[in-house]
Write a protein that holds these residues in place. Structure first.
Motif, PDB file in Angstrom:
ATOM      1  N   GLY A  90      27.410-132.750   1.989  1.00  0.00           N
ATOM      2  CA  GLY A  90      27.482-133.251   3.370  1.00  0.00           C
ATOM      3  C   GLY A  90      27.737-132.128   4.350  1.00  0.00           C
ATOM      4  O   GLY A  90      28.550-132.240   5.265  1.00  0.00           O
TER       5      GLY A  90
ATOM      6  N   LYS B 211      26.526-131.441   8.986  1.00  0.00           N
ATOM      7  CA  LYS B 211      27.199-131.683  10.275  1.00  0.00           C
ATOM      8  C   LYS B 211      28.702-131.829  10.052  1.00  0.00           C
ATOM      9  O   LYS B 211      29.186-131.820   8.917  1.00  0.00           O
ATOM     10  CB  LYS B 211      26.633-132.923  10.964  1.00  0.00           C
ATOM     11  CG  LYS B 211      26.927-134.230  10.241  1.00  0.00           C
ATOM     12  CD  LYS B 211      26.388-135.413  11.043  1.00  0.00           C
ATOM     13  CE  LYS B 211      26.695-136.735  10.350  1.00  0.00           C
ATOM     14  NZ  LYS B 211      26.169-137.896  11.060  1.00  0.00           N
TER      15      LYS B 211
ATOM     16  N   ILE C  62      32.659-131.704   9.658  1.00  0.00           N
ATOM     17  CA  ILE C  62      33.596-130.800   8.976  1.00  0.00           C
ATOM     18  C   ILE C  62      32.866-129.974   7.920  1.00  0.00           C
ATOM     19  O   ILE C  62      33.172-128.796   7.724  1.00  0.00           O
ATOM     20  CB  ILE C  62      34.753-131.627   8.352  1.00  0.00           C
ATOM     21  CG1 ILE C  62      35.571-132.313   9.454  1.00  0.00           C
ATOM     22  CG2 ILE C  62      35.652-130.749   7.486  1.00  0.00           C
ATOM     23  CD1 ILE C  62      36.556-133.368   8.943  1.00  0.00           C
TER      24      ILE C  62
ATOM     25  N   LEU D 291      20.816-132.825  -1.758  1.00  0.00           N
ATOM     26  CA  LEU D 291      21.873-133.413  -2.584  1.00  0.00           C
ATOM     27  C   LEU D 291      22.387-134.698  -1.945  1.00  0.00           C
ATOM     28  O   LEU D 291      23.142-134.674  -0.968  1.00  0.00           O
ATOM     29  CB  LEU D 291      23.010-132.386  -2.760  1.00  0.00           C
ATOM     30  CG  LEU D 291      24.230-132.782  -3.587  1.00  0.00           C
ATOM     31  CD1 LEU D 291      23.874-133.455  -4.892  1.00  0.00           C
ATOM     32  CD2 LEU D 291      25.082-131.556  -3.867  1.00  0.00           C
ATOM     33  N   ASP D 292      21.912-135.820  -2.518  1.00  0.00           N
ATOM     34  CA  ASP D 292      22.464-137.127  -2.147  1.00  0.00           C
ATOM     35  C   ASP D 292      23.457-137.484  -3.242  1.00  0.00           C
ATOM     36  O   ASP D 292      23.065-137.693  -4.397  1.00  0.00           O
ATOM     37  CB  ASP D 292      21.346-138.169  -2.071  1.00  0.00           C
ATOM     38  CG  ASP D 292      21.857-139.552  -1.652  1.00  0.00           C
ATOM     39  OD1 ASP D 292      23.061-139.837  -1.870  1.00  0.00           O
ATOM     40  OD2 ASP D 292      21.056-140.343  -1.126  1.00  0.00           O
ATOM     41  N   VAL D 293      24.722-137.559  -2.897  1.00  0.00           N
ATOM     42  CA  VAL D 293      25.760-137.720  -3.927  1.00  0.00           C
ATOM     43  C   VAL D 293      25.680-139.075  -4.629  1.00  0.00           C
ATOM     44  O   VAL D 293      26.268-139.251  -5.697  1.00  0.00           O
ATOM     45  CB  VAL D 293      27.187-137.494  -3.353  1.00  0.00           C
ATOM     46  CG1 VAL D 293      27.298-136.118  -2.709  1.00  0.00           C
ATOM     47  CG2 VAL D 293      27.590-138.593  -2.372  1.00  0.00           C
TER      48      VAL D 293
ATOM     49  N   ILE E 153      31.735-141.333   3.865  1.00  0.00           N
ATOM     50  CA  ILE E 153      31.367-142.317   4.887  1.00  0.00           C
ATOM     51  C   ILE E 153      32.551-143.249   5.136  1.00  0.00           C
ATOM     52  O   ILE E 153      33.404-143.435   4.268  1.00  0.00           O
ATOM     53  CB  ILE E 153      30.126-143.151   4.500  1.00  0.00           C
ATOM     54  CG1 ILE E 153      30.346-143.909   3.181  1.00  0.00           C
ATOM     55  CG2 ILE E 153      28.881-142.268   4.422  1.00  0.00           C
ATOM     56  CD1 ILE E 153      29.260-144.938   2.880  1.00  0.00           C
TER      57      ILE E 153
ATOM     58  N   LYS F 134      39.767-143.368  -0.472  1.00  0.00           N
ATOM     59  CA  LYS F 134      40.432-142.061  -0.449  1.00  0.00           C
ATOM     60  C   LYS F 134      41.655-142.068  -1.367  1.00  0.00           C
ATOM     61  O   LYS F 134      42.000-141.030  -1.948  1.00  0.00           O
ATOM     62  CB  LYS F 134      40.811-141.678   0.989  1.00  0.00           C
ATOM     63  CG  LYS F 134      39.592-141.441   1.904  1.00  0.00           C
ATOM     64  CD  LYS F 134      38.702-140.293   1.439  1.00  0.00           C
ATOM     65  CE  LYS F 134      37.630-139.929   2.462  1.00  0.00           C
ATOM     66  NZ  LYS F 134      36.698-138.896   1.994  1.00  0.00           N
TER      67      LYS F 134
ATOM     68  N   TYR G 137      42.827-135.702  11.891  1.00  0.00           N
ATOM     69  CA  TYR G 137      41.912-136.591  12.630  1.00  0.00           C
ATOM     70  C   TYR G 137      41.000-135.732  13.524  1.00  0.00           C
ATOM     71  O   TYR G 137      41.409-135.281  14.592  1.00  0.00           O
ATOM     72  CB  TYR G 137      42.760-137.569  13.438  1.00  0.00           C
ATOM     73  CG  TYR G 137      42.029-138.725  14.046  1.00  0.00           C
ATOM     74  CD1 TYR G 137      40.879-139.252  13.475  1.00  0.00           C
ATOM     75  CD2 TYR G 137      42.509-139.328  15.214  1.00  0.00           C
ATOM     76  CE1 TYR G 137      40.235-140.335  14.042  1.00  0.00           C
ATOM     77  CE2 TYR G 137      41.875-140.412  15.791  1.00  0.00           C
ATOM     78  CZ  TYR G 137      40.732-140.907  15.186  1.00  0.00           C
ATOM     79  OH  TYR G 137      40.090-141.975  15.755  1.00  0.00           O
TER      80      TYR G 137
ATOM     81  N   LEU H 133      31.788-139.507  12.154  1.00  0.00           N
ATOM     82  CA  LEU H 133      32.461-140.480  11.287  1.00  0.00           C
ATOM     83  C   LEU H 133      33.338-141.449  12.072  1.00  0.00           C
ATOM     84  O   LEU H 133      33.479-142.614  11.708  1.00  0.00           O
ATOM     85  CB  LEU H 133      33.320-139.724  10.259  1.00  0.00           C
ATOM     86  CG  LEU H 133      33.986-140.548   9.173  1.00  0.00           C
ATOM     87  CD1 LEU H 133      33.204-140.431   7.874  1.00  0.00           C
ATOM     88  CD2 LEU H 133      35.419-140.094   8.946  1.00  0.00           C
TER      89      LEU H 133
HETATM   90  P1  NAP Z   1      30.420-136.717   9.459  1.00  0.00           P
HETATM   91  O1  NAP Z   1      30.298-135.804  10.615  1.00  0.00           O
HETATM   92  O2  NAP Z   1      29.945-138.118   9.554  1.00  0.00           O
HETATM   93  O3  NAP Z   1      29.769-135.987   8.206  1.00  0.00           O
HETATM   94  C1  NAP Z   1      29.640-136.644   6.963  1.00  0.00           C
HETATM   95  C2  NAP Z   1      28.671-135.859   6.119  1.00  0.00           C
HETATM   96  O4  NAP Z   1      28.547-136.518   4.850  1.00  0.00           O
HETATM   97  C3  NAP Z   1      27.271-135.789   6.727  1.00  0.00           C
HETATM   98  O5  NAP Z   1      26.705-134.540   6.457  1.00  0.00           O
HETATM   99  C4  NAP Z   1      26.536-136.875   5.953  1.00  0.00           C
HETATM  100  O6  NAP Z   1      25.135-136.680   5.893  1.00  0.00           O
HETATM  101  C5  NAP Z   1      27.162-136.668   4.596  1.00  0.00           C
HETATM  102  N1  NAP Z   1      26.876-137.767   3.671  1.00  0.00           N
HETATM  103  C6  NAP Z   1      27.139-139.074   3.815  1.00  0.00           C
HETATM  104  N2  NAP Z   1      26.672-139.757   2.746  1.00  0.00           N
HETATM  105  C7  NAP Z   1      26.122-138.837   1.919  1.00  0.00           C
HETATM  106  C8  NAP Z   1      25.472-138.908   0.668  1.00  0.00           C
HETATM  107  N3  NAP Z   1      25.275-140.063   0.029  1.00  0.00           N
HETATM  108  N4  NAP Z   1      25.034-137.763   0.087  1.00  0.00           N
HETATM  109  C9  NAP Z   1      25.207-136.570   0.707  1.00  0.00           C
HETATM  110  N5  NAP Z   1      25.787-136.446   1.913  1.00  0.00           N
HETATM  111  C10 NAP Z   1      26.237-137.573   2.506  1.00  0.00           C
HETATM  112  O7  NAP Z   1      31.970-136.864   9.029  1.00  0.00           O
HETATM  113  P2  NAP Z   1      33.159-135.820   8.850  1.00  0.00           P
HETATM  114  O8  NAP Z   1      34.280-136.319   9.655  1.00  0.00           O
HETATM  115  O9  NAP Z   1      32.678-134.430   9.002  1.00  0.00           O
HETATM  116  O10 NAP Z   1      33.533-136.112   7.325  1.00  0.00           O
HETATM  117  C11 NAP Z   1      33.562-135.139   6.304  1.00  0.00           C
HETATM  118  C12 NAP Z   1      34.615-135.561   5.299  1.00  0.00           C
HETATM  119  O11 NAP Z   1      35.911-135.516   5.913  1.00  0.00           O
HETATM  120  C13 NAP Z   1      34.472-136.991   4.774  1.00  0.00           C
HETATM  121  O12 NAP Z   1      34.748-137.026   3.394  1.00  0.00           O
HETATM  122  C14 NAP Z   1      35.527-137.749   5.544  1.00  0.00           C
HETATM  123  O13 NAP Z   1      35.958-138.905   4.862  1.00  0.00           O
HETATM  124  C15 NAP Z   1      36.607-136.698   5.637  1.00  0.00           C
HETATM  125  N6  NAP Z   1      37.613-136.909   6.671  1.00  0.00           N
HETATM  126  C16 NAP Z   1      37.268-136.908   7.982  1.00  0.00           C
HETATM  127  C17 NAP Z   1      38.249-137.086   8.947  1.00  0.00           C
HETATM  128  C18 NAP Z   1      37.934-137.072  10.420  1.00  0.00           C
HETATM  129  O14 NAP Z   1      38.845-137.335  11.213  1.00  0.00           O
HETATM  130  N7  NAP Z   1      36.703-136.776  10.829  1.00  0.00           N
HETATM  131  C19 NAP Z   1      39.589-137.266   8.563  1.00  0.00           C
HETATM  132  C20 NAP Z   1      39.910-137.265   7.233  1.00  0.00           C
HETATM  133  C21 NAP Z   1      38.917-137.081   6.295  1.00  0.00           C
HETATM  134  P3  NAP Z   1      24.097-137.431   6.914  1.00  0.00           P
HETATM  135  O15 NAP Z   1      24.060-136.605   8.152  1.00  0.00           O
HETATM  136  O16 NAP Z   1      22.824-137.424   6.139  1.00  0.00           O
HETATM  137  O17 NAP Z   1      24.654-138.811   7.147  1.00  0.00           O
END
Ligand code: NAP
Length: 250
Positions: A9, A12, A14, A58-60, A89, A168, A196, A201
């Motif tokens: 992932g 985009k 993190i 890589l689709d997990v 997600i 989680k 956060y 997301l």
């Molecule tokens: P994000 O901007 O929505 O990014 C999520 C990434 O995961 C995207 O690249 C998305 O790809 C990818 N993804 C989703 N489903 C996938 C799949 N089946 N196979 C491969 N890639 C997939 O969200 P983010 O906030 O950066 O999240 C990154 C991680 O941090 C997540 O695990 C999230 O739970 C964790 N997290 C985030 C926060 C926060 O506040 N943002 C806090 C705690 C934890 P697409 O572009 O193709 O959808």
């Protein structure tokens, strides 16, 4: 020899910032993305910034895709130093209360946040065990901490939802169990709490920058040999004062 880091992932949010930070440290960053267009765009952006970035499809949630990616890493590098299980997600039903949860939503979230992590980890583990200091980072969240979520005086006192938080929590246990299995190897397995962060997301409602969240993953990905394994580490809520980081309760 170059250090290789695979981030799932990574197109985009993190994940992209994590790739950028690891690339800036001179590592070869393998940009995992399920969509080729988005992944190649991220690869181009990272390369333009000077990183040695390589897109890998890589689709997990797709076993064939996971196995193909592992074969590709083996053929290209023969070893993997760092795996960051970052793809995740968040979904909910109705007004988000536990009683509104539907099975399809629960399954969808677990497929990515839990089953996907196990699939990718198992596919990559033989390559990580070939590295001198393999590191696995599972990007979790404080909302997976049962202690934090049930603290009546804590910042999450008002939050009650099943799919994302429980996925989680499961990921935290997954982390602890891999750490246990691998305790006599150089591989360290830890869960990251990015805090956060404003990303897609959460509709960009987070108060931290994605890069700050990425720094937590980078810290755990570059732990020294005497660093911890099997902990949830990262951003700690503070009412005021400077940013704080540390081990969170499960
Ligand atoms: P994000 O901007 O929505 O990014 C999520 C990434 O995961 C995207 O690249 C998305 O790809 C990818 N993804 C989703 N489903 C996938 C799949 N089946 N196979 C491969 N890639 C997939 O969200 P983010 O906030 O950066 O999240 C990154 C991680 O941090 C997540 O695990 C999230 O739970 C964790 N997290 C985030 C926060 C926060 O506040 N943002 C806090 C705690 C934890 P697409 O572009 O193709 O959808």
């Amino acid at each position: 020899m170059t250090t290789t880091a695979l981030i799932t992932g990574a197109n985009k949010g993190i994940g992209l910032e994590t790739a950028r930070l690891l690339g800036a440290r001179g590592m070869t960053v393998l940009v995992g993305a399920r969509d080729a267009g988005r992944g190649q765009q991220a690869e181009r952006a990272l390369r333009a910034g000077g990183a040695d970035a390589r897109f890998v499809q890589l689709d997990v949630t797709d076993e064939a895709s996971v196995l193909r990616a592992a074969k590709w890493v083996e053929a290209e590098f023969g070893v993997l130093d760092i795996l960051i299980n970052n793809a995740g997600i968040a979904r909910g039903d109705g007004d988000g209360r536990p009683s509104q949860t539907t099975q399809p939503t629960l399954r969808e979230v677990y497929e990515t946040n839990v089953f996907g992590v196990v699939a990718v980890t198992n596919a990559m583990l033989p390559l990580l065990l070939r590295a001198p200091a393999g590191r696995i980072v599972n990007v979790s969240s404080e909302v997976g901490s049962i202690a934090s979520m049930t603290d009546p005086d804590g910042p999450m006192a008002g939050m009650a939802s099943v799919p994302y938080p429980s996925s989680k929590s499961a990921l935290n246990m997954v982390t602890a169990m891999y750490a246990k299995e691998l305790r006599d190897t150089p591989v360290k397995v830890n869960a990251a709490n990015p805090g956060y962060c404003a990303t897609d997301l959460n509709g960009h409602s987070g108060f931290r920058a994605p890069e700050q969240g990425a720094e937590v993953s980078v810290h755990l990905a570059t732990l020294p040999a005497d660093g911890p394994s099997g902990v949830l580490w990262g951003h700690l809520w503070t009412t005021d004062g400077p940013e704080a980081y540390g081990v969170l309760p499960w």
